[in-house]
Write an enzyme that holds these catalytic residues in place. Structure first.
Site, PDB file in Angstrom:
ATOM      1  N   SER A 157       0.803  -1.224   0.000  1.00  0.00           N
ATOM      2  CA  SER A 157       0.000   0.000   0.000  1.00  0.00           C
ATOM      3  C   SER A 157       0.834   1.272   0.000  1.00  0.00           C
ATOM      4  O   SER A 157       0.288   2.374  -0.068  1.00  0.00           O
ATOM      5  CB  SER A 157      -0.910   0.039   1.236  1.00  0.00           C
ATOM      6  OG  SER A 157      -1.845  -0.978   1.141  1.00  0.00           O
TER       7      SER A 157
ATOM      8  N   THR B  10      -1.442   2.714   4.983  1.00  0.00           N
ATOM      9  CA  THR B  10      -0.633   3.928   4.821  1.00  0.00           C
ATOM     10  C   THR B  10       0.387   4.073   5.946  1.00  0.00           C
ATOM     11  O   THR B  10       0.068   3.778   7.091  1.00  0.00           O
ATOM     12  CB  THR B  10      -1.573   5.158   4.932  1.00  0.00           C
ATOM     13  OG1 THR B  10      -2.675   4.943   4.107  1.00  0.00           O
ATOM     14  CG2 THR B  10      -0.859   6.439   4.601  1.00  0.00           C
TER      15      THR B  10
ATOM     16  N   THR C 285       1.396   6.991   0.644  1.00  0.00           N
ATOM     17  CA  THR C 285       0.592   5.809   0.313  1.00  0.00           C
ATOM     18  C   THR C 285       0.371   5.748  -1.191  1.00  0.00           C
ATOM     19  O   THR C 285       0.522   6.761  -1.887  1.00  0.00           O
ATOM     20  CB  THR C 285      -0.781   5.883   1.015  1.00  0.00           C
ATOM     21  OG1 THR C 285      -1.532   4.712   0.742  1.00  0.00           O
ATOM     22  CG2 THR C 285      -1.591   7.081   0.553  1.00  0.00           C
TER      23      THR C 285
ATOM     24  N   ARG D 116      -8.513   9.422  -8.144  1.00  0.00           N
ATOM     25  CA  ARG D 116      -8.857   9.437  -6.711  1.00  0.00           C
ATOM     26  C   ARG D 116      -7.653   9.895  -5.866  1.00  0.00           C
ATOM     27  O   ARG D 116      -6.531   9.437  -6.045  1.00  0.00           O
ATOM     28  CB  ARG D 116      -9.265   8.022  -6.276  1.00  0.00           C
ATOM     29  CG  ARG D 116      -9.723   7.914  -4.831  1.00  0.00           C
ATOM     30  CD  ARG D 116      -8.688   7.237  -3.953  1.00  0.00           C
ATOM     31  NE  ARG D 116      -9.220   6.944  -2.616  1.00  0.00           N
ATOM     32  CZ  ARG D 116      -8.451   6.645  -1.577  1.00  0.00           C
ATOM     33  NH1 ARG D 116      -7.147   6.609  -1.689  1.00  0.00           N
ATOM     34  NH2 ARG D 116      -8.995   6.390  -0.408  1.00  0.00           N
ATOM     35  N   VAL D 117      -7.920  10.831  -4.958  1.00  0.00           N
ATOM     36  CA  VAL D 117      -6.931  11.241  -3.962  1.00  0.00           C
ATOM     37  C   VAL D 117      -7.521  10.906  -2.599  1.00  0.00           C
ATOM     38  O   VAL D 117      -8.678  11.235  -2.319  1.00  0.00           O
ATOM     39  CB  VAL D 117      -6.622  12.752  -4.066  1.00  0.00           C
ATOM     40  CG1 VAL D 117      -5.721  13.208  -2.926  1.00  0.00           C
ATOM     41  CG2 VAL D 117      -5.987  13.077  -5.412  1.00  0.00           C
ATOM     42  N   GLY D 118      -6.751  10.223  -1.756  1.00  0.00           N
ATOM     43  CA  GLY D 118      -7.263   9.815  -0.446  1.00  0.00           C
ATOM     44  C   GLY D 118      -7.027  10.847   0.626  1.00  0.00           C
ATOM     45  O   GLY D 118      -6.774  12.029   0.348  1.00  0.00           O
ATOM     46  N   ASP D 119      -7.068  10.402   1.860  1.00  0.00           N
ATOM     47  CA  ASP D 119      -6.907  11.297   3.011  1.00  0.00           C
ATOM     48  C   ASP D 119      -5.453  11.677   3.274  1.00  0.00           C
ATOM     49  O   ASP D 119      -5.173  12.708   3.875  1.00  0.00           O
ATOM     50  CB  ASP D 119      -7.492  10.641   4.276  1.00  0.00           C
ATOM     51  CG  ASP D 119      -6.800   9.323   4.607  1.00  0.00           C
ATOM     52  OD1 ASP D 119      -6.396   8.608   3.659  1.00  0.00           O
ATOM     53  OD2 ASP D 119      -6.671   8.999   5.799  1.00  0.00           O
TER      54      ASP D 119
ATOM     55  N   THR E 245      -4.602   6.314   9.388  1.00  0.00           N
ATOM     56  CA  THR E 245      -4.513   5.264   8.383  1.00  0.00           C
ATOM     57  C   THR E 245      -5.888   4.612   8.295  1.00  0.00           C
ATOM     58  O   THR E 245      -6.619   4.580   9.281  1.00  0.00           O
ATOM     59  CB  THR E 245      -3.430   4.229   8.738  1.00  0.00           C
ATOM     60  OG1 THR E 245      -3.400   3.207   7.731  1.00  0.00           O
ATOM     61  CG2 THR E 245      -3.666   3.573  10.091  1.00  0.00           C
ATOM     62  N   GLY E 246      -6.207   4.118   7.127  1.00  0.00           N
ATOM     63  CA  GLY E 246      -7.499   3.459   6.998  1.00  0.00           C
ATOM     64  C   GLY E 246      -8.229   3.916   5.764  1.00  0.00           C
ATOM     65  O   GLY E 246      -7.601   4.375   4.797  1.00  0.00           O
ATOM     66  N   ASP E 247      -9.523   3.811   5.806  1.00  0.00           N
ATOM     67  CA  ASP E 247     -10.352   4.140   4.661  1.00  0.00           C
ATOM     68  C   ASP E 247     -10.437   5.651   4.488  1.00  0.00           C
ATOM     69  O   ASP E 247     -11.294   6.331   5.056  1.00  0.00           O
ATOM     70  CB  ASP E 247     -11.745   3.531   4.881  1.00  0.00           C
ATOM     71  CG  ASP E 247     -12.650   3.822   3.702  1.00  0.00           C
ATOM     72  OD1 ASP E 247     -12.211   4.534   2.768  1.00  0.00           O
ATOM     73  OD2 ASP E 247     -13.792   3.359   3.717  1.00  0.00           O
ATOM     74  N   GLY E 248      -9.523   6.145   3.661  1.00  0.00           N
ATOM     75  CA  GLY E 248      -9.378   7.583   3.515  1.00  0.00           C
ATOM     76  C   GLY E 248     -10.599   8.284   2.980  1.00  0.00           C
ATOM     77  O   GLY E 248     -10.846   9.447   3.309  1.00  0.00           O
TER      78      GLY E 248
HETATM   79  N1  GLY Z   1      -5.601   6.028   3.979  1.00  0.00           N
HETATM   80  C1  GLY Z   1      -5.117   5.879   2.682  1.00  0.00           C
HETATM   81  C2  GLY Z   1      -6.093   6.060   1.629  1.00  0.00           C
HETATM   82  O1  GLY Z   1      -7.276   5.850   1.852  1.00  0.00           O
HETATM   83  O2  GLY Z   1      -5.730   6.406   0.541  1.00  0.00           O
END
Ligand code: GLY
Length: 406
Positions: free
Chosen positions: A129, A264, A282, A292-295, A315-318
């Protein structure tokens, strides 16, 4: 001649010396006085002794004061917890690299965050990741998100959807150091990186290509589409929106998310003077929608640091976490007096309330070097890694996660 009567000598001496404080010395010296010493000679000798005593007392007080000042200085410069390196997951090589930069090489906290996270990006030591050769998007390409933040100045550099450059956190650092901007994205971020001297690579490895082929073969499952035709749960795109649809309440169907899907690295480094820096890097989520851009590169979501309080990384579901700016929230909770662990847990609460099935963790540290973390789902447990001056090696801590809406 001095009278030989002990009591009388004592009375005269004490009257002359003017203080019963000195009685002990008078008692001590009088019996030893030879008979032929004059009263004045005895007084002179006692006065010398008292002066010596007062000097000794003064000297001792000065010594105690000086020692305590020196000791307190030593305590400040050698705080048992500082410097501190802390990061998400058991990425010990990253922790050790950051430690080596801040503790042995004389680097800054920003250097430590950058070099520590670079270990994951360049040496691929932090799973699929982070860095190149990791999760492909829907077109088979690996793209990177990264951020670096300085708690002293609130300067930030970020890159999102960065293509063809391996060292995303260093490009983020270049955004901070060589522009007035905060966040650059996509191909233009790549062009900026090239201008700044970063080499260009193909970020896909044979493993990435095979993973992409398997996904196509599996009818593009899983993916992150919704409300589209053809049915995204059965078919690949291209997709079109379902028109005239009444969507109702937002749904959440990221059933495939796990720590392997988005682990991440987020890192905090506090130097011995209490300056904090934070960073993330990440490649986001497997089979994400292109663009797509995450958190991770979003300030307050992936990371947030403030020299007056401390810092937090996520870390996790951004896609879910960034809607709640949880790193900023955790730092804000620490400012209100919560411990890092309580703050991390408190920052997850509003997310859990609205999205009980999301997976995520927050790692937090106060500016004095206290640290803690909290997590939700991730199969029930998550890890983070710490190195302080009181540890011989980077130490991995495991925490129990809350699960679903419990
Ligand atoms: N936390 C990383 C992402 O969702 O991209």
């Amino acid at each position: 001649m001095f009278k030989n009567d002990f009591k009388e000598k004592k009375r005269l001496l004490l009257r002359k010396l003017g203080s019963i404080e000195h009685e002990h010395y008078v008692n001590f010296i009088l019996p030893k006085k030879p008979e032929n010493f004059t009263f004045d000679e005895t007084v002179a000798q006692l006065t010398d002794i008292f002066a010596l005593k007062m000097n000794a007392v003064y000297f001792m007080r000065l010594l105690v004061f000086t020692t305590s000042v020196i000791a307190s200085k030593i305590m400040i410069s050698k705080h048992p917890s500082l410097p501190l390196v802390i990061n998400t997951w058991p990425f010990v090589e990253a922790t050790e690299k950051a430690w080596s930069v801040i503790y042995h090489d004389g680097g800054s906290n920003l250097d430590a965050v950058e070099k520590g996270c670079s270990v994951c990006e360049i040496q691929r030591l932090c799973g699929d990741s982070v860095g190149y050769g990791g999760h492909p998007d829907e077109t088979g390409k690996t793209t990177l998100d990264a951020m670096i933040m300085d708690g002293a100045t609130h300067q930030v550099g970020s890159v999102g959807n960065l293509k063809r450059v391996k060292n995303a956190i260093s490009v983020a650092r270049a955004v901070m150091d060589y522009t007035e901007h905060t966040l650059l994205v996509g191909n233009d971020a790549t062009m900026f990186a090239i201008e700044m001297g970063f080499p260009i690579y193909n970020l896909e490895t044979n493993k990435t290509i095979q993973e992409f082929k398997n996904w196509l073969h599996n009818k593009c499952q899983p993916n992150y589409r919704k409300n589209v035709v053809p049915d995204h749960t059965k078919s690949c795109g291209s997709y079109k929106p379902i028109l005239q649809q009444k969507f109702g309440l937002p749904s959440f169907s990221h059933q495939t998310i796990s720590k392997d899907n988005h682990d991440t690295i987020g890192m905090l480094v506090i130097d011995k003077n209490g300056n904090i820096a934070g960073g993330t890097t990440t490649n986001g989520m497997d089979h994400k929608v292109p663009g797509r851009v995450g958190d991770s590169p979003i300030i307050g979501s992936g990371a947030y640091v403030d020299n007056d309080i401390g810092g937090a990384v996520g870390t996790g579901d951004g896609d879910i976490m960034m809607r709640f700016v949880p790193s900023f929230h955790a730092v804000h909770l620490m400012q209100n007096g919560l411990s890092p662990e309580e703050a991390a847990s408190g920052a997850l609460k509003p997310i859990i309330k609205k999205y009980p099935h999301f997976s995520g963790a927050i790692v937090a540290a106060s500016i004095s070097g206290e640290y803690g973390a909290a997590c939700h789902n991730f199969g029930g447990a998550a890890q983070y890694t710490v190195r302080t001056s009181s540890m011989q090696n980077a130490t991995v801590f495991s925490i129990k996660c809350s699960m679903n809406n419990k």
